[in-house]
Write a protein that holds these residues in place. Structure first.
Motif, mmCIF file in Angstrom:
data_model
loop_
_atom_site.group_PDB
_atom_site.id
_atom_site.type_symbol
_atom_site.label_atom_id
_atom_site.label_comp_id
_atom_site.label_asym_id
_atom_site.label_seq_id
_atom_site.Cartn_x
_atom_site.Cartn_y
_atom_site.Cartn_z
ATOM 1 N N TRP A 189 0.851 -1.182 0.000
ATOM 2 C CA TRP A 189 0.000 0.000 0.000
ATOM 3 C C TRP A 189 0.887 1.233 0.000
ATOM 4 O O TRP A 189 1.749 1.398 0.869
ATOM 5 N N GLN A 190 0.671 2.103 -0.977
ATOM 6 C CA GLN A 190 1.532 3.264 -1.151
ATOM 7 C C GLN A 190 0.777 4.556 -0.857
ATOM 8 O O GLN A 190 -0.233 4.859 -1.501
ATOM 9 N N ILE A 191 1.291 5.282 0.106
ATOM 10 C CA ILE A 191 0.746 6.584 0.470
ATOM 11 C C ILE A 191 1.669 7.664 -0.094
ATOM 12 O O ILE A 191 2.884 7.639 0.142
ATOM 13 N N GLU A 279 0.630 4.923 -10.631
ATOM 14 C CA GLU A 279 -0.820 4.992 -10.438
ATOM 15 C C GLU A 279 -1.285 4.242 -9.197
ATOM 16 O O GLU A 279 -2.467 4.321 -8.833
ATOM 17 N N GLN A 280 -0.391 3.516 -8.549
ATOM 18 C CA GLN A 280 -0.771 2.748 -7.358
ATOM 19 C C GLN A 280 -0.737 3.583 -6.080
ATOM 20 O O GLN A 280 -1.131 3.124 -5.014
ATOM 21 N N ILE A 281 -0.262 4.815 -6.186
ATOM 22 C CA ILE A 281 -0.123 5.661 -4.990
ATOM 23 C C ILE A 281 -1.460 6.321 -4.653
ATOM 24 O O ILE A 281 -2.127 6.890 -5.522
ATOM 25 N N GLN A 282 -1.807 6.265 -3.369
ATOM 26 C CA GLN A 282 -2.980 6.977 -2.857
ATOM 27 C C GLN A 282 -2.481 8.296 -2.261
ATOM 28 O O GLN A 282 -1.746 8.305 -1.277
ATOM 29 N N TRP A 283 -2.884 9.413 -2.859
ATOM 30 C CA TRP A 283 -2.334 10.698 -2.450
ATOM 31 C C TRP A 283 -3.143 11.349 -1.329
ATOM 32 O O TRP A 283 -4.367 11.281 -1.305
ATOM 33 N N PHE A 284 -2.412 11.988 -0.417
ATOM 34 C CA PHE A 284 -3.009 12.745 0.684
ATOM 35 C C PHE A 284 -2.392 14.141 0.699
ATOM 36 O O PHE A 284 -1.223 14.327 0.352
ATOM 37 N N LYS A 294 -6.990 10.392 8.535
ATOM 38 C CA LYS A 294 -7.418 9.851 7.245
ATOM 39 C C LYS A 294 -6.478 8.751 6.757
ATOM 40 O O LYS A 294 -6.920 7.746 6.187
ATOM 41 N N TRP A 298 -7.441 4.833 6.156
ATOM 42 C CA TRP A 298 -7.204 4.179 4.862
ATOM 43 C C TRP A 298 -6.406 2.894 5.039
ATOM 44 O O TRP A 298 -6.727 1.861 4.450
#
Length: 308
Positions: A189-191, A279-284, A294, A298
């Motif tokens: 999981w990539q943040i 594209e696998q990164i979930q950005w915050f 948050k 997640w």
């Protein structure tokens, strides 16, 4: 925490976005460790200019892959990958999910993509002999011994041409046969952390640079120059190069600060481009007052998929 299957959490993004702070909060929540992914924080004594976590931060949760090399040592991506993967395996075997945290894209990619990296250390004598030849000559040699490599290496790319020849002459095996990727089978999981309003990151970079100087960056560079010599390659990296120019009397301190801010902004732009392609990164948003909450929510949701 319930025992979980092997997994990995990555926290990445441009410089000055608060990756260390979020990582510490997540590591406390998950009762796990942080593995650094910063190509300069691995070096001892380079502290202020690399924005290395403070002694207090390092003491809050276990940190690894920080302060592991002497400044004059060479540390390759292959060595990083080997040490990082060994630590990941160790914590996963303990039922923990380690955090891989930093802004060095190649370090992170070496792990999440399972890059196959030839274990060939630089060969100064061989490299010197090859450098005596012209680039067209070297490229022609590479076409003979590893034509597959030349489909990915531009005829004018001297660095990669020399490296490919070096690997071939040391191992007898074309570099094209030693490269590739073998991604881990466990979930990753990539943040990603960034300021969704670019001007906010610019302000953070300026504030951090000013604080570095207030905290003693000039004195740090003075000590390092005296101890290792001004020609130490690490002293030609971001922040150190500009202060070294000031110490040499080439520019004043205000100019050194301005240049450091400018060059850091340019570096952050390159990092954003690198990580933005994933594209696998979930950005915050780094500026979100509920960032930690948050991010934890997640991750906890993702964890539900791997709890035994």
């Amino acid at each position: 925490m319930h025992p979980v299957k092997p997994a990995l959490i990555v926290i990445c993004g441009p410089t000055a976005t608060g990756k260390s702070g979020l990582a510490i909060a997540l590591a406390k929540h998950l009762q796990t460790a942080i593995l650094g992914a910063d190509s300069r924080q691995i070096y001892r004594e380079f502290d202020i200019g690399t924005a290395k976590p403070s002694p207090d931060e390092l003491g809050q949760v276990p940190h690894y892959l920080i302060n592991i090399c002497n400044p004059q040592d060479l540390f390759t991506v292959a060595e990083y990958q080997e040490q990082a993967q060994s630590l990941i395996d160790r914590f996963q075997n303990q039922g923990k999910i380690p955090l891989l945290v930093g802004g060095t894209g190649l370090y992170i990619r070496s792990i999440i993509a399972g890059m196959k990296i030839p274990r060939v250390a630089p060969q100064p004598k061989l490299r010197s002999q090859l450098q005596a030849l012209s680039q067209p000559q070297c490229y022609a040699m590479l076409q003979q011994v590893d034509p597959q490599a030349t489909t990915k290496i531009h005829p004018n790319d001297r660095v990669r041409t020399l490296r490919a020849l070096e690997v071939y002459y040391v191992t007898g095996i074309p570099i094209s046969e030693q490269q590739g990727e073998n991604p881990p089978s466990y979930p990753i999981w990539q943040i990603g952390l960034d300021c969704f309003q670019p001007e906010h990151l610019q302000a953070r970079i300026a504030q951090r640079t000013t604080k570095m100087i207030q905290d003693g960056l000039v004195e740090e560079v003075e000590i390092l120059c005296e101890k290792y010599g001004a020609n130490l390659p690490l002293l030609d990296t971001l922040g150190y190069r500009e202060i070294k120019q000031y110490l040499a009397g080439e520019i004043d301190l205000a100019t050194a600060e301005e240049l450091t801010i400018l060059h850091t902004r340019q570096f952050a732009k390159r990092q954003r481009t690198w990580f933005g392609a994933n594209e696998q990164i979930q950005w915050f948003d780094s500026e979100d007052p509920e960032l930690v909450e948050k991010a934890i929510e997640w991750i906890d949701t993702a964890l539900c998929t791997v709890i035994r």
